[in-house]
Write a protein that holds these residues in place. Structure first.
Motif, PDB file in Angstrom:
ATOM      1  N   ILE A 184       9.753  -2.738  -3.896  1.00  0.00           N
ATOM      2  CA  ILE A 184       8.730  -2.196  -3.041  1.00  0.00           C
ATOM      3  C   ILE A 184       8.550  -1.719  -2.020  1.00  0.00           C
ATOM      4  O   ILE A 184       9.816  -2.162  -1.097  1.00  0.00           O
ATOM      5  CB  ILE A 184       7.800  -3.201  -3.518  1.00  0.00           C
ATOM      6  CG1 ILE A 184       8.397  -4.739  -2.102  1.00  0.00           C
ATOM      7  CG2 ILE A 184       7.213  -3.530  -4.380  1.00  0.00           C
ATOM      8  CD1 ILE A 184       7.659  -6.071  -1.489  1.00  0.00           C
ATOM      9  N   ARG A 243       5.845 -12.245   4.234  1.00  0.00           N
ATOM     10  CA  ARG A 243       5.159 -11.070   4.245  1.00  0.00           C
ATOM     11  C   ARG A 243       5.528 -10.766   5.673  1.00  0.00           C
ATOM     12  O   ARG A 243       5.941  -9.449   5.989  1.00  0.00           O
ATOM     13  CB  ARG A 243       3.399 -11.101   4.778  1.00  0.00           C
ATOM     14  CG  ARG A 243       2.857 -11.491   3.198  1.00  0.00           C
ATOM     15  CD  ARG A 243       1.188 -11.724   3.492  1.00  0.00           C
ATOM     16  NE  ARG A 243       1.306 -12.283   2.303  1.00  0.00           N
ATOM     17  CZ  ARG A 243       0.116 -12.241   1.314  1.00  0.00           C
ATOM     18  NH1 ARG A 243       0.090 -10.604   1.542  1.00  0.00           N
ATOM     19  NH2 ARG A 243       0.020 -12.905   0.348  1.00  0.00           N
ATOM     20  N   SER A 291       5.638  -0.786   0.566  1.00  0.00           N
ATOM     21  CA  SER A 291       4.790  -1.351   1.132  1.00  0.00           C
ATOM     22  C   SER A 291       3.604  -1.894  -0.119  1.00  0.00           C
ATOM     23  O   SER A 291       4.468  -2.181  -0.678  1.00  0.00           O
ATOM     24  CB  SER A 291       3.609   0.350   1.556  1.00  0.00           C
ATOM     25  OG  SER A 291       3.383   0.392   0.321  1.00  0.00           O
ATOM     26  N   TRP A 292       3.066  -2.553   0.557  1.00  0.00           N
ATOM     27  CA  TRP A 292       2.112  -3.802  -0.048  1.00  0.00           C
ATOM     28  C   TRP A 292       1.457  -3.635  -0.918  1.00  0.00           C
ATOM     29  O   TRP A 292       0.650  -3.247  -1.658  1.00  0.00           O
ATOM     30  CB  TRP A 292       1.211  -3.937   2.126  1.00  0.00           C
ATOM     31  CG  TRP A 292       1.925  -5.105   2.511  1.00  0.00           C
ATOM     32  CD1 TRP A 292       2.317  -4.607   3.212  1.00  0.00           C
ATOM     33  CD2 TRP A 292       2.915  -5.992   2.311  1.00  0.00           C
ATOM     34  NE1 TRP A 292       2.658  -5.575   4.711  1.00  0.00           N
ATOM     35  CE2 TRP A 292       3.959  -6.861   3.503  1.00  0.00           C
ATOM     36  CE3 TRP A 292       2.749  -6.500   1.103  1.00  0.00           C
ATOM     37  CZ2 TRP A 292       4.295  -7.799   3.637  1.00  0.00           C
ATOM     38  CZ3 TRP A 292       4.070  -7.778   0.951  1.00  0.00           C
ATOM     39  CH2 TRP A 292       4.633  -8.543   2.170  1.00  0.00           C
ATOM     40  N   ASP A 293       1.068  -1.772  -0.636  1.00  0.00           N
ATOM     41  CA  ASP A 293       0.348  -0.434  -1.755  1.00  0.00           C
ATOM     42  C   ASP A 293       0.973  -0.700  -3.599  1.00  0.00           C
ATOM     43  O   ASP A 293      -0.348  -0.782  -3.951  1.00  0.00           O
ATOM     44  CB  ASP A 293      -0.054   0.716  -1.640  1.00  0.00           C
ATOM     45  CG  ASP A 293      -1.114   1.071  -0.491  1.00  0.00           C
ATOM     46  OD1 ASP A 293      -1.636  -0.154  -0.141  1.00  0.00           O
ATOM     47  OD2 ASP A 293      -0.900   1.685   0.882  1.00  0.00           O
ATOM     48  N   ASP A 294       2.437  -1.362  -3.574  1.00  0.00           N
ATOM     49  CA  ASP A 294       2.910  -1.183  -4.558  1.00  0.00           C
ATOM     50  C   ASP A 294       2.642  -2.609  -5.154  1.00  0.00           C
ATOM     51  O   ASP A 294       3.623  -2.808  -6.494  1.00  0.00           O
ATOM     52  CB  ASP A 294       4.660  -0.865  -3.494  1.00  0.00           C
ATOM     53  CG  ASP A 294       4.857   0.145  -3.396  1.00  0.00           C
ATOM     54  OD1 ASP A 294       4.349   0.854  -3.925  1.00  0.00           O
ATOM     55  OD2 ASP A 294       6.022   0.326  -3.016  1.00  0.00           O
ATOM     56  N   SER A 307      -0.206  -5.751  -6.588  1.00  0.00           N
ATOM     57  CA  SER A 307      -1.754  -6.118  -7.151  1.00  0.00           C
ATOM     58  C   SER A 307      -1.443  -7.637  -7.751  1.00  0.00           C
ATOM     59  O   SER A 307      -0.371  -7.383  -8.205  1.00  0.00           O
ATOM     60  CB  SER A 307      -2.321  -5.303  -8.686  1.00  0.00           C
ATOM     61  OG  SER A 307      -0.883  -4.732  -9.124  1.00  0.00           O
ATOM     62  N   GLN A 327       3.515  -3.234  -8.990  1.00  0.00           N
ATOM     63  CA  GLN A 327       2.603  -2.874 -10.298  1.00  0.00           C
ATOM     64  C   GLN A 327       4.126  -1.605 -10.744  1.00  0.00           C
ATOM     65  O   GLN A 327       4.484  -0.670 -10.777  1.00  0.00           O
ATOM     66  CB  GLN A 327       1.710  -1.838  -9.941  1.00  0.00           C
ATOM     67  CG  GLN A 327       0.872  -2.048  -9.335  1.00  0.00           C
ATOM     68  CD  GLN A 327      -0.043  -0.850  -8.489  1.00  0.00           C
ATOM     69  OE1 GLN A 327      -0.174  -0.077  -8.305  1.00  0.00           O
ATOM     70  NE2 GLN A 327      -0.790  -1.470  -7.710  1.00  0.00           N
TER      71      GLN A 327
END
Length: 197
Positions: free
Chosen positions: A97, A69, A99-102, A104, A114
């Protein structure tokens, strides 16, 4: 001994070695895991293969693998393009990617992109995990061959494998189709072509 018998013997040996080494890796406590991962990170981000790559395709750590990370965040900080792997059937593909929001939860509970934009760069370094390595840079993965197949399709990509020193054996069984990482980075050593001659 026939070639098929040798292959079966090697597969059995690989499974035994993998199990033994992964048990050792699992025994690392959180502090040891973080400290050793940080030492590996420092070696990676100062290595020419990493520095010269415009795009970094990096695994997301799982079950006491070397932590990635901070490495991924360092890539973003350095304006390097980052991609992470996604398992699709018996194949592995990388997707960009930002950000970490990309990410799941995906295959086996590992964080995955995703979908999104498939990664296909020219100046690429692939940061790869492994279960066991030896001092000649042979690698035992997790038994499904995702990285070997992916790298066979992308022969120009540079490769850095991450592992703890406890994952390094003197010698391990290997097969002709196994792809050697260019370097293996542990908290103690960088195993490269010069070191493994």
């Amino acid at each position: 001994m026939e070639a098929s018998q040798i292959w079966v013997k090697n597969m059995e040996a690989k499974q035994d070695i993998r199990k033994r080494v992964l048990e050792k890796r699992s025994s690392l406590n959180k502090q040891e895991w973080e400290e050793k991962s940080d030492k590996i990170l420092e070696k990676v981000i100062s290595h020419p293969i990493f520095l010269n790559a415009e795009e970094i395709y990096c695994y997301i750590d799982f079950r006491n693998e070397v932590a990635t990370r901070k490495l991924i965040e360092k890539c973003w900080e350095l304006n390097k393009t980052v991609a992470a792997p996604k398992i699709e059937g018996n194949r592995m593909e990388f997707y960009y990617i930002c950000s970490w929001d990309d990410l799941s939860s995906g295959h086996w509970g590992i964080l995955e992109p995703q979908r999104g934009v498939p990664a296909e760069g020219k100046s690429v370094c692939v940061i790869m995990p492994g279960a066991v390595f030896d001092k000649k840079r042979n690698r035992i993965g997790y038994g499904r061959g995702y990285y070997d197949r992916y790298l066979e399709e992308h022969p120009t990509y540079k490769t850095i494998a991450l592992g703890f020193e406890l994952q390094i054996e003197a010698e391990i069984p290997f097969e002709a189709h196994d792809i050697l990482p260019q370097i293996i980075v542990t908290e103690e050593q960088v195993y490269d072509e010069e070191l493994t001659k």
